[in-house]
Motif scaffolding. Sequence first.
Motif, PDB file in Angstrom:
ATOM      1  N   GLN A 105     -27.764   6.701 -29.661  1.00 30.13           N
ATOM      2  CA  GLN A 105     -26.727   5.923 -28.988  1.00 30.13           C
ATOM      3  C   GLN A 105     -26.066   6.744 -27.883  1.00 30.13           C
ATOM      4  OE1 GLN A 105     -24.861   5.088 -32.809  1.00 30.13           O
ATOM      5  NE2 GLN A 105     -24.826   2.935 -32.199  1.00 30.13           N
ATOM      6  N   LYS A 106     -25.797   8.002 -28.137  1.00 25.59           N
ATOM      7  CA  LYS A 106     -25.171   8.864 -27.140  1.00 25.59           C
ATOM      8  C   LYS A 106     -26.051   8.992 -25.901  1.00 25.59           C
ATOM      9  CE  LYS A 106     -23.410  13.505 -26.401  1.00 25.59           C
ATOM     10  NZ  LYS A 106     -23.413  14.879 -26.865  1.00 25.59           N
ATOM     11  N   LYS A 107     -27.345   9.213 -26.113  1.00 28.84           N
ATOM     12  CA  LYS A 107     -28.273   9.346 -24.986  1.00 28.84           C
ATOM     13  C   LYS A 107     -28.331   8.058 -24.164  1.00 28.84           C
ATOM     14  CE  LYS A 107     -29.813  13.535 -25.293  1.00 28.84           C
ATOM     15  NZ  LYS A 107     -29.545  14.502 -24.243  1.00 28.84           N
ATOM     16  N   LEU A 108     -28.368   6.908 -24.827  1.00 27.48           N
ATOM     17  CA  LEU A 108     -28.376   5.635 -24.096  1.00 27.48           C
ATOM     18  C   LEU A 108     -27.118   5.493 -23.243  1.00 27.48           C
ATOM     19  CD1 LEU A 108     -29.774   3.171 -26.761  1.00 27.48           C
ATOM     20  CD2 LEU A 108     -30.807   3.700 -24.548  1.00 27.48           C
ATOM     21  N   ARG A 109     -25.975   5.842 -23.805  1.00 28.85           N
ATOM     22  CA  ARG A 109     -24.713   5.755 -23.052  1.00 28.85           C
ATOM     23  C   ARG A 109     -24.694   6.722 -21.874  1.00 28.85           C
ATOM     24  NH1 ARG A 109     -22.378   5.456 -28.535  1.00 28.85           N
ATOM     25  NH2 ARG A 109     -21.958   3.249 -28.909  1.00 28.85           N
ATOM     26  N   GLU A 110     -25.455   7.815 -21.984  1.00 30.21           N
ATOM     27  CA  GLU A 110     -25.555   8.780 -20.883  1.00 30.21           C
ATOM     28  C   GLU A 110     -26.555   8.332 -19.821  1.00 30.21           C
ATOM     29  OE1 GLU A 110     -26.630  12.400 -22.897  1.00 30.21           O
ATOM     30  OE2 GLU A 110     -24.588  12.758 -23.596  1.00 30.21           O
TER      31      GLU A 110
ATOM     32  N   ILE B 157     -40.302   2.130 -30.626  1.00 38.48           N
ATOM     33  CA  ILE B 157     -39.469   1.213 -29.853  1.00 38.48           C
ATOM     34  C   ILE B 157     -39.070   1.925 -28.568  1.00 38.48           C
ATOM     35  CG2 ILE B 157     -38.588  -0.089 -31.819  1.00 38.48           C
ATOM     36  CD1 ILE B 157     -35.993   1.505 -31.603  1.00 38.48           C
ATOM     37  N   ILE B 158     -38.744   1.125 -27.566  1.00 37.01           N
ATOM     38  CA  ILE B 158     -38.226   1.670 -26.313  1.00 37.01           C
ATOM     39  C   ILE B 158     -36.833   1.080 -26.115  1.00 37.01           C
ATOM     40  CG2 ILE B 158     -39.352  -0.132 -24.921  1.00 37.01           C
ATOM     41  CD1 ILE B 158     -39.602   2.000 -22.679  1.00 37.01           C
ATOM     42  N   ALA B 159     -35.911   1.931 -25.723  1.00 36.65           N
ATOM     43  CA  ALA B 159     -34.540   1.509 -25.456  1.00 36.65           C
ATOM     44  C   ALA B 159     -34.147   2.058 -24.088  1.00 36.65           C
ATOM     45  CB  ALA B 159     -33.595   2.035 -26.530  1.00 36.65           C
ATOM     46  N   THR B 160     -33.549   1.197 -23.281  1.00 31.60           N
ATOM     47  CA  THR B 160     -33.212   1.595 -21.917  1.00 31.60           C
ATOM     48  C   THR B 160     -31.733   1.345 -21.626  1.00 31.60           C
ATOM     49  OG1 THR B 160     -33.651  -0.559 -20.902  1.00 31.60           O
ATOM     50  CG2 THR B 160     -35.524   0.934 -21.139  1.00 31.60           C
ATOM     51  N   PRO B 161     -31.160   2.158 -20.742  1.00 31.73           N
ATOM     52  CA  PRO B 161     -29.797   1.891 -20.273  1.00 31.73           C
ATOM     53  C   PRO B 161     -29.829   0.771 -19.233  1.00 31.73           C
ATOM     54  CG  PRO B 161     -30.683   3.815 -19.181  1.00 31.73           C
ATOM     55  CD  PRO B 161     -31.713   3.375 -20.181  1.00 31.73           C
TER      56      PRO B 161
ATOM     57  N   LEU C 178     -26.915  -3.788 -26.040  1.00 32.36           N
ATOM     58  CA  LEU C 178     -26.156  -4.966 -25.623  1.00 32.36           C
ATOM     59  C   LEU C 178     -24.838  -4.543 -24.975  1.00 32.36           C
ATOM     60  CD1 LEU C 178     -25.893  -8.059 -25.586  1.00 32.36           C
ATOM     61  CD2 LEU C 178     -24.844  -7.885 -27.845  1.00 32.36           C
ATOM     62  N   ALA C 179     -24.157  -3.587 -25.575  1.00 30.45           N
ATOM     63  CA  ALA C 179     -22.856  -3.142 -25.064  1.00 30.45           C
ATOM     64  C   ALA C 179     -22.961  -2.495 -23.688  1.00 30.45           C
ATOM     65  CB  ALA C 179     -22.218  -2.164 -26.047  1.00 30.45           C
ATOM     66  N   ILE C 180     -24.066  -1.802 -23.432  1.00 33.65           N
ATOM     67  CA  ILE C 180     -24.210  -1.116 -22.139  1.00 33.65           C
ATOM     68  C   ILE C 180     -25.075  -1.910 -21.165  1.00 33.65           C
ATOM     69  CG2 ILE C 180     -23.860   1.160 -23.160  1.00 33.65           C
ATOM     70  CD1 ILE C 180     -26.930   1.598 -22.865  1.00 33.65           C
ATOM     71  N   ASN C 181     -25.420  -3.141 -21.545  1.00 37.66           N
ATOM     72  CA  ASN C 181     -26.270  -4.011 -20.736  1.00 37.66           C
ATOM     73  C   ASN C 181     -27.660  -3.391 -20.543  1.00 37.66           C
ATOM     74  OD1 ASN C 181     -26.801  -6.388 -19.415  1.00 37.66           O
ATOM     75  ND2 ASN C 181     -26.117  -5.647 -17.430  1.00 37.66           N
ATOM     76  N   GLY C 182     -28.138  -2.749 -21.591  1.00 33.76           N
ATOM     77  CA  GLY C 182     -29.473  -2.149 -21.562  1.00 33.76           C
ATOM     78  C   GLY C 182     -30.512  -3.107 -22.128  1.00 33.76           C
ATOM     79  N   ASP C 183     -31.616  -2.559 -22.591  1.00 36.77           N
ATOM     80  CA  ASP C 183     -32.717  -3.375 -23.094  1.00 36.77           C
ATOM     81  C   ASP C 183     -33.416  -2.614 -24.219  1.00 36.77           C
ATOM     82  OD1 ASP C 183     -34.401  -5.563 -23.232  1.00 36.77           O
ATOM     83  OD2 ASP C 183     -35.304  -5.248 -21.263  1.00 36.77           O
ATOM     84  N   ILE C 184     -34.055  -3.349 -25.118  1.00 34.64           N
ATOM     85  CA  ILE C 184     -34.783  -2.744 -26.226  1.00 34.64           C
ATOM     86  C   ILE C 184     -35.991  -3.615 -26.549  1.00 34.64           C
ATOM     87  CG2 ILE C 184     -33.331  -3.882 -27.945  1.00 34.64           C
ATOM     88  CD1 ILE C 184     -33.769  -1.422 -29.764  1.00 34.64           C
ATOM     89  N   ALA C 185     -37.086  -2.971 -26.911  1.00 33.34           N
ATOM     90  CA  ALA C 185     -38.294  -3.713 -27.290  1.00 33.34           C
ATOM     91  C   ALA C 185     -39.152  -2.841 -28.195  1.00 33.34           C
ATOM     92  CB  ALA C 185     -39.094  -4.108 -26.052  1.00 33.34           C
ATOM     93  N   GLY C 186     -39.927  -3.484 -29.034  1.00 32.08           N
ATOM     94  CA  GLY C 186     -40.902  -2.775 -29.844  1.00 32.08           C
ATOM     95  C   GLY C 186     -42.165  -2.567 -29.033  1.00 32.08           C
ATOM     96  N   LEU C 187     -42.679  -1.363 -29.060  1.00 24.43           N
ATOM     97  CA  LEU C 187     -43.935  -1.069 -28.366  1.00 24.43           C
ATOM     98  C   LEU C 187     -45.119  -1.246 -29.311  1.00 24.43           C
ATOM     99  CD1 LEU C 187     -43.032   2.108 -26.311  1.00 24.43           C
ATOM    100  CD2 LEU C 187     -43.240  -0.231 -25.501  1.00 24.43           C
TER     101      LEU C 187
END
Length: 69
Positions: free
Chosen positions: A3-8, A53-57, A39-48
């Motif tokens: 979560q910290k890395k996504l927020r960064e 999984i991939i999570a993006t900011p 959702l909170a940072i308006n990012g995206d997530i999907a299962g590869l």
Amino acid sequence: RIQKKLREGVMLLVRVKDLKQKDSDELKRSVERIKRTCLAINGDIAGLSEDWIIATPQTAKIHRENVAG
């Protein structure tokens, strides 16, 4: 840590295979926390795959193609 890395603003590939094999309930909770963060940072997530999984900011979006089978 994820979560910290996504927020960064870091895009992450997360291997969930080990957690899936050890504790499926913890896997579900963890993925749900990552989804809420995206959702909170308006990012995206999907299962590869079953194991990744991939999570993006906000700065990156995941392109999804509809594959007719």
